[in-house]
Design an enzyme around this catalytic site. Structure first.
Site, PDB file in Angstrom:
ATOM      1  N   LYS A  21     -27.652  55.154 -38.087  1.00 58.21           N
ATOM      2  CA  LYS A  21     -28.983  55.447 -38.647  1.00 58.21           C
ATOM      3  C   LYS A  21     -29.794  56.339 -37.694  1.00 58.21           C
ATOM      4  CE  LYS A  21     -29.378  51.056 -41.134  1.00 58.21           C
ATOM      5  NZ  LYS A  21     -28.990  51.314 -42.507  1.00 58.21           N
TER       6      LYS A  21
ATOM      7  N   ASP B 246     -34.569  42.562 -35.826  1.00 60.10           N
ATOM      8  CA  ASP B 246     -33.724  43.532 -36.506  1.00 60.10           C
ATOM      9  C   ASP B 246     -34.439  44.878 -36.437  1.00 60.10           C
ATOM     10  OD1 ASP B 246     -32.361  45.172 -38.175  1.00 60.10           O
ATOM     11  OD2 ASP B 246     -32.478  43.880 -39.944  1.00 60.10           O
TER      12      ASP B 246
ATOM     13  N   CYS C 184     -29.609  45.820 -50.294  1.00 59.41           N
ATOM     14  CA  CYS C 184     -29.114  44.698 -49.453  1.00 59.41           C
ATOM     15  C   CYS C 184     -30.296  43.879 -48.928  1.00 59.41           C
ATOM     16  CB  CYS C 184     -28.241  45.176 -48.298  1.00 59.41           C
ATOM     17  SG  CYS C 184     -26.835  46.118 -48.831  1.00 59.41           S
TER      18      CYS C 184
ATOM     19  N   HIS D 100     -33.494  42.339 -44.350  1.00 62.21           N
ATOM     20  CA  HIS D 100     -32.207  42.825 -44.850  1.00 62.21           C
ATOM     21  C   HIS D 100     -31.253  41.626 -44.833  1.00 62.21           C
ATOM     22  CE1 HIS D 100     -28.293  44.900 -44.529  1.00 62.21           C
ATOM     23  NE2 HIS D 100     -28.890  45.918 -45.114  1.00 62.21           N
TER      24      HIS D 100
ATOM     25  N   GLN E 255     -34.126  49.786 -38.652  1.00 58.27           N
ATOM     26  CA  GLN E 255     -34.958  50.856 -39.226  1.00 58.27           C
ATOM     27  C   GLN E 255     -36.079  51.272 -38.277  1.00 58.27           C
ATOM     28  OE1 GLN E 255     -34.150  52.429 -41.896  1.00 58.27           O
ATOM     29  NE2 GLN E 255     -32.819  51.018 -43.012  1.00 58.27           N
TER      30      GLN E 255
END
Ligand code: C6P
Length: 402
Positions: free
Chosen positions: A221, A195, A358, A118, A198
């Site tokens: 999220k 990261d 993104c 991302h 997700q």
């Protein structure tokens, strides 16, 4: 299987809009009543600042804020003072780059990242590498667009000082084999920034087991409020990192020409913190944990596979991530711009995302201008899948008739 109907009753947006098929949870998950109530309770019953007031209400607000930190630390198996509250995953990843990266990198050093990132995971390093003259190196992706151990090894050198890598791609839904990647990175003395925006909402994440150095995620999220995120950092790394913002609540001693700061995590939380956000996020985590992350992962995958099986039967549909392990489908209808396709979904009350998500590097790698992305969460149903598939068919038929 989850009691999805009961769970759906927890979400006012779904109650008020029973016709909606919300397939955009990778962008932001819906918020259950308990989170809305926790945020509301803070404003209704406390509503004051933390760490500063010398009165009971402020002590209660401080307790609630710090209890939230404790809850989040336990959730990812971190220690209390390894949890920095930020505005979101983007802010967390920028903090790593601007604080750790700018301080520790120099010409000749190498930073490894990937085309699956991302923007919030790669752009901070494009910036820091330009400033420090460290070299930014990309792991070659395999033919499916995955990060493999073999390919990671091919770019790892004794000069590698930092690895910035996604746990789950927001476009492809692939799970990166980060545990092994972290081991390899550590073998050359590199630090790893993960990261997990997700990943954390969809699978159990244990920072000690992973042995990652930094890990970032966002509250919104995982059914929490917007505007709150988390940076996990190993205590020994956070201890030596300078703050990137200066001001209220993070100072220790301020003089005319010099200043000192509080210890981590407080030195990174400048100004009045996101109190309601932290409390809401802790409640969201409690809620999601009670459902069970393993159950959630299984159910999303089940829905995704069901949708995929039908999608494969529709002519002119290009699926980019058929083997993804998570609840994300990325596709296009041949010769149809993803934004045009998205209008058909919107007409049918199917909410999904179209465009570059993104994450332009992987979109360019896929040699397209963008994709349509459907992402499933525990409150989605088989009916949502059916409506989604029907909309894909309709879009394909409509555009091929033009
Ligand atoms: N991805 C999506 O639709 P923020 O916006 O700071 O909460 O999260 C940034 C971010 C970082 N990493 C990954 C892997 C992400 O997916 C996201 C957010 C959303 O895919 C909005 S762009």
């Amino acid at each position: 299987m989850l009691n999805v109907e009961k769970l759906r009753g927890d979400f006012p947006v779904l109650k008020d809009n029973p016709q909606l098929s919300y397939l955009d949870s990778a962008a932001s998950a819906l918020k259950p009543n308990c989170v809305i109530e926790a945020v509301n309770d803070y404003y209704a019953k406390l509503g004051v600042n933390v760490h500063r007031g010398v009165y009971k209400l402020s002590y209660l607000a401080t307790d609630a804020y710090e209890e939230a930190r404790n809850k989040i630390a336990n959730f990812i198996n971190a220690d209390f003072d390894e949890i920095v509250f930020t505005r979101g995953a983007s802010a967390s990843l920028n903090l790593v780059a601007l604080s750790y990266g700018l301080t520790n990198l120099k010409e000749g050093d190498e930073v490894i990242t990937t085309e699956l990132e991302h923007h919030s995971s790669c752009m901070p390093w494009i910036n820091v590498c330009a400033k420090t003259k460290a070299k930014l190196i990309y792991v070659p992706l395999n033919e499916e667009g995955r990060i493999t151990i073999e390919n990671f090894k091919s770019v790892l050198t004794k000069n590698t000082k930092l690895v910035a890598i996604t746990y789950v791609s927001n476009v492809m839904g692939y799970i990166t084999p980060i545990e092994e990647i972290i081991k390899l990175a550590h073998s050359v003395g590199a630090v790893v920034s993960v990261d997990a925006a997700q990943a954390v909402p969809h699978m159990k994440v244990d920072v000690k087991k992973l042995d990652c150095d930094f890990l970032a995620f966002s509250g919104h999220k995982i059914c929490g409020p917007t505007g709150i995120g988390v940076l996990y950092g190993k205590a020994k790394l956070l201890a030596d990192m300078p703050p990137i913002e200066f001001g209220g609540d993070m100072a220790d001693d301020v003089n005319l020409h010099e200043m000192t700061f509080k210890d981590a995590p407080y030195r990174f939380e400048t100004g009045t913190p996101i109190i309601a956000g932290a409390i809401g996020l802790a409640k969201a985590i409690e809620y999601v944990e009670a459902i069970g992350l393993d159950e959630i992962a299984k159910y999303e995958y089940f829905l995704k596979e069901k949708a995929l099986a039908e999608l494969k039967k529709i002519p002119n549909v290009v699926i980019y991530n058929a083997t993804a392990e998570t609840g994300i489908i990325t596709f296009n209808i041949k010769n149809v711009h993803p934004h045009d396709a998205a209008s058909v979904f919107d007409n049918n009350d199917v909410c999904l995302r179209a465009g570059h998500h993104c994450a332009q590097l992987i979109i360019k790698w896929l040699k397209t201008v963008g994709t349509v992305r459907a992402s499933f969460y525990f409150y989605n149903t088989v009916e949502d899948v059916e409506k989604f598939v029907k909309s894909v068919k309709e879009a394909q038929e409509f555009f091929s008739s033009l």
